[in-house]
Design an enzyme around this catalytic site. Structure first.
Site, PDB file in Angstrom:
ATOM      1  N   GLY A  77       0.783  -1.230   0.000  1.00 52.81           N
ATOM      2  CA  GLY A  77       0.000   0.000   0.000  1.00 52.81           C
ATOM      3  C   GLY A  77       0.816   1.282   0.000  1.00 52.81           C
ATOM      4  O   GLY A  77       0.335   2.326   0.445  1.00 52.81           O
ATOM      5  N   MET A 117      -4.237  -6.826  -7.128  1.00 51.54           N
ATOM      6  CA  MET A 117      -3.770  -7.876  -8.030  1.00 51.54           C
ATOM      7  C   MET A 117      -4.881  -8.794  -8.542  1.00 51.54           C
ATOM      8  O   MET A 117      -4.661  -9.993  -8.717  1.00 51.54           O
ATOM      9  CB  MET A 117      -2.665  -8.678  -7.338  1.00 51.54           C
ATOM     10  CG  MET A 117      -1.436  -7.836  -7.031  1.00 51.54           C
ATOM     11  SD  MET A 117      -0.909  -6.817  -8.427  1.00 51.54           S
ATOM     12  CE  MET A 117       0.855  -6.997  -8.342  1.00 51.54           C
ATOM     13  N   ARG A 118      -6.076  -8.250  -8.765  1.00 52.69           N
ATOM     14  CA  ARG A 118      -7.157  -9.016  -9.411  1.00 52.69           C
ATOM     15  C   ARG A 118      -7.614  -8.249 -10.645  1.00 52.69           C
ATOM     16  O   ARG A 118      -7.626  -7.007 -10.629  1.00 52.69           O
ATOM     17  CB  ARG A 118      -8.381  -9.191  -8.483  1.00 52.69           C
ATOM     18  CG  ARG A 118      -8.097  -9.657  -7.092  1.00 52.69           C
ATOM     19  CD  ARG A 118      -7.510 -11.039  -7.015  1.00 52.69           C
ATOM     20  NE  ARG A 118      -8.352 -12.084  -7.574  1.00 52.69           N
ATOM     21  CZ  ARG A 118      -7.923 -13.352  -7.706  1.00 52.69           C
ATOM     22  NH1 ARG A 118      -6.709 -13.692  -7.344  1.00 52.69           N
ATOM     23  NH2 ARG A 118      -8.735 -14.261  -8.203  1.00 52.69           N
ATOM     24  N   LEU A 153     -10.505  -6.910 -13.013  1.00 56.86           N
ATOM     25  CA  LEU A 153     -11.922  -6.565 -12.847  1.00 56.86           C
ATOM     26  C   LEU A 153     -12.666  -6.800 -14.164  1.00 56.86           C
ATOM     27  O   LEU A 153     -12.136  -6.518 -15.245  1.00 56.86           O
ATOM     28  CB  LEU A 153     -12.046  -5.100 -12.425  1.00 56.86           C
ATOM     29  CG  LEU A 153     -11.465  -4.796 -11.042  1.00 56.86           C
ATOM     30  CD1 LEU A 153     -11.368  -3.291 -10.813  1.00 56.86           C
ATOM     31  CD2 LEU A 153     -12.300  -5.456  -9.940  1.00 56.86           C
ATOM     32  N   ASN A 183      -5.619   2.863 -12.724  1.00 52.06           N
ATOM     33  CA  ASN A 183      -4.634   1.891 -12.218  1.00 52.06           C
ATOM     34  C   ASN A 183      -3.238   2.460 -12.383  1.00 52.06           C
ATOM     35  O   ASN A 183      -2.981   3.244 -13.302  1.00 52.06           O
ATOM     36  CB  ASN A 183      -4.739   0.578 -13.014  1.00 52.06           C
ATOM     37  CG  ASN A 183      -3.751  -0.475 -12.539  1.00 52.06           C
ATOM     38  OD1 ASN A 183      -3.589  -0.669 -11.327  1.00 52.06           O
ATOM     39  ND2 ASN A 183      -3.079  -1.145 -13.449  1.00 52.06           N
ATOM     40  N   HIS A 213       0.731   1.091 -12.895  1.00 50.13           N
ATOM     41  CA  HIS A 213       1.458  -0.123 -13.282  1.00 50.13           C
ATOM     42  C   HIS A 213       2.943   0.214 -13.420  1.00 50.13           C
ATOM     43  O   HIS A 213       3.290   1.250 -13.984  1.00 50.13           O
ATOM     44  CB  HIS A 213       0.902  -0.647 -14.610  1.00 50.13           C
ATOM     45  CG  HIS A 213       1.570  -1.903 -15.059  1.00 50.13           C
ATOM     46  ND1 HIS A 213       1.312  -3.127 -14.471  1.00 50.13           N
ATOM     47  CD2 HIS A 213       2.524  -2.125 -16.003  1.00 50.13           C
ATOM     48  CE1 HIS A 213       2.069  -4.049 -15.051  1.00 50.13           C
ATOM     49  NE2 HIS A 213       2.810  -3.457 -15.985  1.00 50.13           N
ATOM     50  N   ASP A 255      -9.556  -0.800 -18.470  1.00 47.18           N
ATOM     51  CA  ASP A 255     -10.562  -1.482 -19.289  1.00 47.18           C
ATOM     52  C   ASP A 255     -10.516  -2.959 -18.927  1.00 47.18           C
ATOM     53  O   ASP A 255      -9.810  -3.349 -17.989  1.00 47.18           O
ATOM     54  CB  ASP A 255     -10.355  -1.200 -20.793  1.00 47.18           C
ATOM     55  CG  ASP A 255      -9.048  -1.777 -21.311  1.00 47.18           C
ATOM     56  OD1 ASP A 255      -8.411  -2.582 -20.596  1.00 47.18           O
ATOM     57  OD2 ASP A 255      -8.659  -1.424 -22.450  1.00 47.18           O
ATOM     58  N   ASP A 301      -3.915  -4.240 -18.078  1.00 45.43           N
ATOM     59  CA  ASP A 301      -3.080  -3.031 -18.172  1.00 45.43           C
ATOM     60  C   ASP A 301      -3.139  -2.415 -19.570  1.00 45.43           C
ATOM     61  O   ASP A 301      -2.125  -1.917 -20.080  1.00 45.43           O
ATOM     62  CB  ASP A 301      -1.625  -3.362 -17.788  1.00 45.43           C
ATOM     63  CG  ASP A 301      -1.536  -3.971 -16.395  1.00 45.43           C
ATOM     64  OD1 ASP A 301      -2.232  -3.490 -15.489  1.00 45.43           O
ATOM     65  OD2 ASP A 301      -0.766  -4.942 -16.212  1.00 45.43           O
ATOM     66  N   GLU A 329       6.296   6.296  -8.947  1.00 50.57           N
ATOM     67  CA  GLU A 329       4.860   5.989  -8.843  1.00 50.57           C
ATOM     68  C   GLU A 329       4.185   6.910  -7.822  1.00 50.57           C
ATOM     69  O   GLU A 329       3.077   7.401  -8.036  1.00 50.57           O
ATOM     70  CB  GLU A 329       4.646   4.529  -8.432  1.00 50.57           C
ATOM     71  CG  GLU A 329       5.032   3.514  -9.493  1.00 50.57           C
ATOM     72  CD  GLU A 329       4.696   2.088  -9.078  1.00 50.57           C
ATOM     73  OE1 GLU A 329       3.600   1.849  -8.536  1.00 50.57           O
ATOM     74  OE2 GLU A 329       5.540   1.204  -9.296  1.00 50.57           O
TER      75      GLU A 329
END
Ligand code: GAR
Length: 221
Positions: A16, A94-95, A97, A111, A113, A145, A149, A178
């Site tokens: 996190g 890490m799922r 959608l 997101n 990445h 989407d 990624d 990031e």
């Protein structure tokens, strides 16, 4: 859409540190968003501690507790709805959608990445970059989407690959960028300074002067 600050739901699975960057940004008075809730699919994720410490609602929706993905996502949506979330930010979540989930937040799921997409989507992006021998790595914030990624790119930051880099060193150097990039991209998105334009995005030139759409080492912060 509320009149005040945009309400973010941050989805996490791990440490996190990107959530922390968003929490820190949201603590600033002039930031146009607030974290309404944090949801982890991993009960032991340290990100949950960060949320609680910041006084933010923290919930676990463990994907392992559900037989079908649709049920997991339904539970996720329930928490987000209850917290009146307007924007969903994936921060080390890490799922994947589904299109059905995304349709509930059209154009409002972001997101981060750890690669310069479209290179190296999926898992272990810094390792993929090292194995391919690229000299410039980086990170990307994009609209989500239903692909991996693959959504329209909002902002990117470049990070040099150094001769002695291993995966850990490169990933750590990317992570520093990031933490700068995600709050900047969230600010652009929730204030309407960036919008989707087919497979691409349109970024308000005024909004990016001196800071991004491409951030690279040495650029002013
Ligand atoms: C970050 O590097 C993030 O970009 C990456 O996981 C890390 C999470 O770190 N996400 C992905 O690889 C998603 N495809 P954090 O939990 O400390 O923010």
């Amino acid at each position: 859409m509320s009149q005040g600050r945009a309400r973010l739901g941050v989805l996490v699975s791990g440490s996190g540190s990107n959530l922390q960057a968003l929490l820190d940004a949201c603590a600033r008075e002039d930031f146009p968003a607030e974290v309404a809730c944090v949801v982890s699919n991993v009960p032991s994720a340290f990100a949950l501690e960060r949320a609680r410490k910041a006084g933010v609602r923290a919930e676990v929706v463990d994907h392992k507790a559900f037989g079908a993905k649709a049920d997991f996502e339904g539970a996720l949506r329930e928490v987000l709805r209850d917290a009146r979330v307007e924007w969903v930010c994936l921060a080390g979540f890490m799922r994947l959608l589904s299109a059905d989930f995304l349709a509930h937040f059209p154009g409002r799921v972001l997101n981060i990445h750890p690669s310069l997409l479209p290179s190296f989507p999926g898992l272990h992006a810094p390792k993929q970059a090292l194995e391919r021998g690229v000299k410039v790595a980086g990170c990307t914030v994009h609209y989500v989407d239903a692909g991996t990624d693959s959504g329209p790119i909002i902002a990117q930051a470049a990070v040099p690959v150094l001769p002695d880099d291993d995966e850990k060193a490169l990933a750590a150097r990317i992570l520093v960028e990031e933490h700068q990039l995600y709050p900047l991209a969230v600010r652009l998105a929730v204030t309407g300074k960036v919008s989707q334009d087919g497979a691409r995005t349109r970024v308000d030139a005024q909004a990016t002067t001196g800071t991004l759409a491409l951030r690279s080492p040495g650029m002013p912060r």
